[in-house]
Design a protein around this motif. Sequence first.
Motif, short mmCIF file in Angstrom:
data_model
loop_
_atom_site.label_atom_id
_atom_site.label_comp_id
_atom_site.label_asym_id
_atom_site.label_seq_id
_atom_site.Cartn_x
_atom_site.Cartn_y
_atom_site.Cartn_z
N VAL A 130 0.85 -1.19 0.00
CA VAL A 130 0.00 0.00 0.00
C VAL A 130 0.88 1.24 0.00
CG1 VAL A 130 -1.74 1.30 1.30
CG2 VAL A 130 -1.88 -1.20 1.18
N CYS A 131 0.58 2.16 -0.90
CA CYS A 131 1.36 3.40 -0.98
C CYS A 131 0.87 4.39 0.08
CB CYS A 131 1.23 4.02 -2.39
SG CYS A 131 2.14 5.59 -2.52
N GLU A 132 1.80 4.96 0.80
CA GLU A 132 1.46 5.88 1.91
C GLU A 132 1.68 7.34 1.54
OE1 GLU A 132 0.01 4.68 4.38
OE2 GLU A 132 0.55 2.55 4.35
N ILE A 133 1.95 7.62 0.27
CA ILE A 133 2.26 9.01 -0.10
C ILE A 133 1.02 9.90 -0.13
CG2 ILE A 133 3.12 10.51 -1.97
CD1 ILE A 133 5.34 9.13 -0.42
N CYS A 134 -0.07 9.41 -0.73
CA CYS A 134 -1.23 10.30 -0.82
C CYS A 134 -2.49 9.55 -0.40
CB CYS A 134 -1.34 10.91 -2.23
SG CYS A 134 -2.35 10.02 -3.41
N PRO A 135 -3.60 10.28 -0.20
CA PRO A 135 -4.79 9.66 0.38
C PRO A 135 -5.45 8.61 -0.52
CG PRO A 135 -5.05 12.05 0.27
CD PRO A 135 -3.77 11.74 -0.40
N HIS A 136 -4.99 8.45 -1.76
CA HIS A 136 -5.55 7.37 -2.58
C HIS A 136 -5.14 6.01 -2.02
CE1 HIS A 136 -7.14 10.12 -5.44
NE2 HIS A 136 -5.98 10.47 -5.96
N HIS A 137 -4.01 5.95 -1.34
CA HIS A 137 -3.51 4.70 -0.74
C HIS A 137 -3.67 3.52 -1.70
CE1 HIS A 137 -2.49 6.51 3.04
NE2 HIS A 137 -3.73 6.92 3.26
N CYS A 138 -3.12 3.64 -2.88
CA CYS A 138 -3.21 2.56 -3.87
C CYS A 138 -2.59 1.28 -3.29
CB CYS A 138 -2.44 2.94 -5.14
SG CYS A 138 -3.08 4.40 -5.96
N SER A 139 -3.31 0.18 -3.48
CA SER A 139 -2.81 -1.13 -3.06
C SER A 139 -2.30 -1.83 -4.33
CB SER A 139 -3.95 -1.91 -2.41
OG SER A 139 -3.54 -3.23 -2.18
N CYS A 145 0.80 12.30 -11.95
CA CYS A 145 0.02 13.16 -11.05
C CYS A 145 -1.05 12.31 -10.38
CB CYS A 145 -0.63 14.31 -11.81
SG CYS A 145 -1.48 15.48 -10.70
N ASN A 146 -1.38 12.66 -9.14
CA ASN A 146 -2.42 11.92 -8.42
C ASN A 146 -3.79 12.59 -8.51
OD1 ASN A 146 -1.46 14.05 -6.93
ND2 ASN A 146 -1.18 12.91 -5.02
N LEU A 147 -3.93 13.59 -9.38
CA LEU A 147 -5.24 14.15 -9.68
C LEU A 147 -5.55 13.96 -11.17
CD1 LEU A 147 -5.35 17.54 -7.68
CD2 LEU A 147 -6.28 15.33 -7.04
N THR A 155 1.19 -0.29 -11.41
CA THR A 155 1.45 1.13 -11.22
C THR A 155 0.24 1.80 -10.58
OG1 THR A 155 2.83 1.07 -13.18
CG2 THR A 155 2.20 3.22 -12.42
N GLY A 156 0.48 2.75 -9.68
CA GLY A 156 -0.60 3.47 -9.01
C GLY A 156 -1.32 4.42 -9.93
N SER A 157 -2.40 5.01 -9.42
CA SER A 157 -3.20 5.85 -10.31
C SER A 157 -2.46 7.12 -10.73
CB SER A 157 -4.55 6.18 -9.68
OG SER A 157 -4.37 6.99 -8.57
N CYS A 158 -1.35 7.44 -10.08
CA CYS A 158 -0.53 8.59 -10.51
C CYS A 158 0.42 8.22 -11.65
CB CYS A 158 0.29 9.12 -9.34
SG CYS A 158 1.39 7.87 -8.63
N HIS A 159 0.53 6.94 -12.01
CA HIS A 159 1.43 6.44 -13.06
C HIS A 159 2.91 6.59 -12.68
CE1 HIS A 159 -2.06 6.15 -15.55
NE2 HIS A 159 -2.20 7.44 -15.69
N ALA A 160 3.19 7.01 -11.45
CA ALA A 160 4.58 7.32 -11.09
C ALA A 160 5.14 6.41 -10.01
CB ALA A 160 4.68 8.77 -10.63
N ARG A 161 4.31 5.51 -9.45
CA ARG A 161 4.79 4.64 -8.38
C ARG A 161 4.34 3.20 -8.69
NH1 ARG A 161 6.76 7.71 -4.57
NH2 ARG A 161 6.77 6.11 -2.97
N ARG A 162 5.17 2.26 -8.29
CA ARG A 162 4.95 0.87 -8.71
C ARG A 162 5.20 -0.09 -7.55
NH1 ARG A 162 9.43 -0.46 -11.06
NH2 ARG A 162 9.37 1.07 -12.73
N LEU A 179 5.32 15.56 -5.88
CA LEU A 179 5.34 14.73 -4.67
C LEU A 179 4.98 13.27 -4.93
CD1 LEU A 179 4.06 17.35 -2.10
CD2 LEU A 179 6.41 16.62 -2.59
N VAL A 180 4.50 12.92 -6.12
CA VAL A 180 4.36 11.49 -6.44
C VAL A 180 5.75 10.89 -6.70
CG1 VAL A 180 1.98 11.68 -7.26
CG2 VAL A 180 3.87 11.89 -8.91
N GLY A 181 6.73 11.75 -6.86
CA GLY A 181 8.14 11.31 -6.92
C GLY A 181 8.84 11.72 -5.63
S1 SF4 Z 1 -1.84 7.88 -6.54
FE1 SF4 Z 1 0.40 7.50 -6.55
S2 SF4 Z 1 1.13 8.64 -4.74
FE2 SF4 Z 1 -1.08 8.39 -4.48
S3 SF4 Z 1 -1.29 6.51 -3.28
FE3 SF4 Z 1 -1.47 5.94 -5.48
S4 SF4 Z 1 0.62 5.33 -6.01
FE4 SF4 Z 1 0.78 6.52 -4.12
#
Ligand code: SF4
Length: 275
Positions: A4-13, A70-72, A19-26, A122-124
Amino acid sequence: MRAVCEICPHHCSLEEGQTGSCHARRGDNGRVVSANYGKITSMALDPIEKKPLAMFHPGSRILSVGSFGCNLRCPFCQNSEISQAGESIENTFLSPQDLVAAALNLKQRNNIGVAFTYNEPLVGFEYVLDCSRLLHQAGLLSVIVTNGMICKEPMKELLPFVDAMNIDLKGFSQGFYDWCGGCLDTVKDTISMCCQSCHVEVTCLIIPGMNDSPEEMLALSKWLSSLDKGIVLHITRFFPSFHMLNHSPTDISLMHRLKEAAEKYLDNVFLGNVW
Ligand code: SF4
């Protein structure tokens, strides 16, 4: 194994390789890693006022870099070519050491440091943190231009190495943030926390018919004044872009009315892109 990603409130699992919804984290071996670390898609020596920062080292310049992701999902995004892109976008790798060396070389051209901007920096998170630490060691400044959609813990970790931020406050209703895929309370928390630690200016882009009522601007600026009456607010003008190519630019007389409304509560209100 999911992580689970702890960077933003989407908390992608994320599953392995996902890849997360920001396309920048895996997802990678049970952890979430930055897929855009050091991958620079845009770089320029900009006037500090262009970030925009109106009251932070005016007249100086800053080496500005962006990556991808981007996470938006703002339908009006002005940088969608990189913010909505993923790993396949053309980029150049620049280590934190190389970035700081480039920034130092530009000191003679009035450069004060590095601004992380263009996409959502901040997604990076790890790259911004590593670079900002090195920038401070080199006597340079770190500036972040962000949508403010970050959880408190990572932001706390980064703040000691940040000198200034421009944070978007895109509207003042959760309905508006729903449209963009974000969370108003998270952004408010980020602004509240960061303005106690570094220089913060705030940007609100006015989208015709969506966040352009004087009542909303009054509420937004009243809340900002509860943090600091002197905080800088940039009210900027929308031009057709991304999914809103068929919409008109924001009316200039409306921009002036919104500035007047904001000035009921705030001392430093600037209009952007009004020509
Ligand atoms: S959108 Fe990106 S930064 Fe936000 S929780 Fe998902 S992977 Fe992490």
